[in-house]
Design an enzyme around this catalytic site. Structure first.
Site, PDB file in Angstrom:
ATOM      1  N   TYR A  22       0.787  -1.237   0.000  1.00 14.68           N
ATOM      2  CA  TYR A  22       0.000   0.000   0.000  1.00 14.68           C
ATOM      3  C   TYR A  22       0.820   1.288   0.000  1.00 14.68           C
ATOM      4  O   TYR A  22       0.265   2.377   0.064  1.00 14.68           O
ATOM      5  CB  TYR A  22      -0.963  -0.007   1.200  1.00 14.68           C
ATOM      6  CG  TYR A  22      -1.930  -1.177   1.171  1.00 14.68           C
ATOM      7  CD1 TYR A  22      -2.876  -1.286   0.155  1.00 14.68           C
ATOM      8  CD2 TYR A  22      -1.883  -2.178   2.126  1.00 14.68           C
ATOM      9  CE1 TYR A  22      -3.753  -2.355   0.107  1.00 14.68           C
ATOM     10  CE2 TYR A  22      -2.761  -3.257   2.094  1.00 14.68           C
ATOM     11  CZ  TYR A  22      -3.693  -3.340   1.079  1.00 14.68           C
ATOM     12  OH  TYR A  22      -4.562  -4.389   1.027  1.00 14.68           O
ATOM     13  N   HIS A  97      -8.873   1.164  -6.394  1.00 15.89           N
ATOM     14  CA  HIS A  97      -8.081   0.342  -5.483  1.00 15.89           C
ATOM     15  C   HIS A  97      -6.609   0.659  -5.682  1.00 15.89           C
ATOM     16  O   HIS A  97      -6.165   0.895  -6.816  1.00 15.89           O
ATOM     17  CB  HIS A  97      -8.315  -1.148  -5.741  1.00 15.89           C
ATOM     18  CG  HIS A  97      -9.731  -1.551  -5.507  1.00 15.89           C
ATOM     19  ND1 HIS A  97     -10.257  -1.683  -4.245  1.00 15.89           N
ATOM     20  CD2 HIS A  97     -10.748  -1.776  -6.368  1.00 15.89           C
ATOM     21  CE1 HIS A  97     -11.537  -2.011  -4.336  1.00 15.89           C
ATOM     22  NE2 HIS A  97     -11.867  -2.068  -5.620  1.00 15.89           N
TER      23      HIS A  97
HETATM   24  O1  CA2 Z   1      -6.054  -2.230  -2.969  1.00 15.77           O
HETATM   25  C1  CA2 Z   1      -6.966  -1.662  -2.376  1.00 15.77           C
HETATM   26  O2  CA2 Z   1      -7.116  -0.435  -2.403  1.00 15.77           O
HETATM   27  C2  CA2 Z   1      -7.926  -2.478  -1.517  1.00 15.77           C
HETATM   28  O3  CA2 Z   1      -9.214  -1.853  -1.586  1.00 15.77           O
HETATM   29  C3  CA2 Z   1      -7.392  -2.431  -0.106  1.00 15.77           C
HETATM   30  C4  CA2 Z   1      -8.194  -3.283   0.869  1.00 15.77           C
HETATM   31  C5  CA2 Z   1      -8.355  -4.702   0.332  1.00 15.77           C
HETATM   32  O4  CA2 Z   1      -9.199  -5.448   1.200  1.00 15.77           O
HETATM   33  C6  CA2 Z   1      -8.934  -4.715  -1.073  1.00 15.77           C
HETATM   34  O5  CA2 Z   1      -8.980  -6.057  -1.517  1.00 15.77           O
HETATM   35  C7  CA2 Z   1      -8.077  -3.895  -2.020  1.00 15.77           C
HETATM   36  C8  CA2 Z   1      -7.502  -3.353   2.217  1.00 15.77           C
HETATM   37  C9  CA2 Z   1      -7.219  -2.024   2.836  1.00 15.77           C
HETATM   38  C10 CA2 Z   1      -6.223  -2.187   3.935  1.00 15.77           C
HETATM   39  O6  CA2 Z   1      -5.464  -1.019   4.010  1.00 15.77           O
HETATM   40  C11 CA2 Z   1      -4.311  -1.065   4.717  1.00 15.77           C
HETATM   41  C12 CA2 Z   1      -3.462   0.007   4.552  1.00 15.77           C
HETATM   42  C13 CA2 Z   1      -2.268   0.022   5.217  1.00 15.77           C
HETATM   43  C14 CA2 Z   1      -1.932  -0.998   6.079  1.00 15.77           C
HETATM   44  C15 CA2 Z   1      -2.787  -2.059   6.248  1.00 15.77           C
HETATM   45  C16 CA2 Z   1      -3.990  -2.087   5.577  1.00 15.77           C
END
Ligand code: CA2
Length: 136
Positions: A22, A97
């Site tokens: 991320y 995303h």
């Molecule tokens: O890739 C993306 O933007 C997602 O929407 C992110 C979601 C995931 O469940 C989707 O499949 C794809 C997860 C968000 C978690 O965000 C975090 C950010 C930093 C650290 C941990 C988690």
């Protein structure tokens, strides 16, 4: 144009955990860059970990703003209620995303919201949001 950037669950942790997926920038810092990139638009940012709060926000702005750029996070793959909320408003919604869910676990391959969004942008890191805004 008035455009809402809406982030769902766990995206408040951006810049603090899992940087290999991320990135290492907080969304608050990135939002300032977005505002500088789109001086012609009024951008608003809202994040919630709570499904009902995301629905309330969609209802609040979804009949008056010109666009919504929405990353529903994990709710993308589970939420009929968010899909119904997007379908019920008049403001066009772009699904974004950071990662490419299709390149990840199979449970991320289905999006409940894609069919009711104007379009979907994924896999470009935080730049997915800029691309989403550019579409308006
Ligand atoms: O890739 C993306 O933007 C997602 O929407 C992110 C979601 C995931 O469940 C989707 O499949 C794809 C997860 C968000 C978690 O965000 C975090 C950010 C930093 C650290 C941990 C988690």
């Amino acid at each position: 144009m008035k455009i809402l950037i809406l982030n769902g669950p766990n995206l408040n942790l951006l810049g603090t955990r899992e940087p290999e997926i991320y990135g290492s920038q907080t969304f608050e810092d990135y939002f300032q860059i977005l505002q500088a990139q789109f001086p012609q638009h009024t951008l608003e940012y809202y994040q919630s970990n709570i499904e009902g709060e995301l629905i309330n926000k969609l209802h609040e702005v979804g009949f008056s703003y010109e666009g919504i750029v929405f990353n529903p996070g994990g709710y993308t793959h589970t939420s009929v209620a968010l899909r119904d909320a997007i379908a019920s408003i008049t403001t066009p919604v772009i699904e974004v995303h950071i990662s490419n869910p299709h390149a990840r676990e199979s449970f991320r391959h289905q999006s409940f919201v894609s069919p009711v969004c104007k379009g979907s942008i994924m896999g470009f890191g935080l730049d997915s949001y800029r691309l989403g805004i550019s579409s308006f």
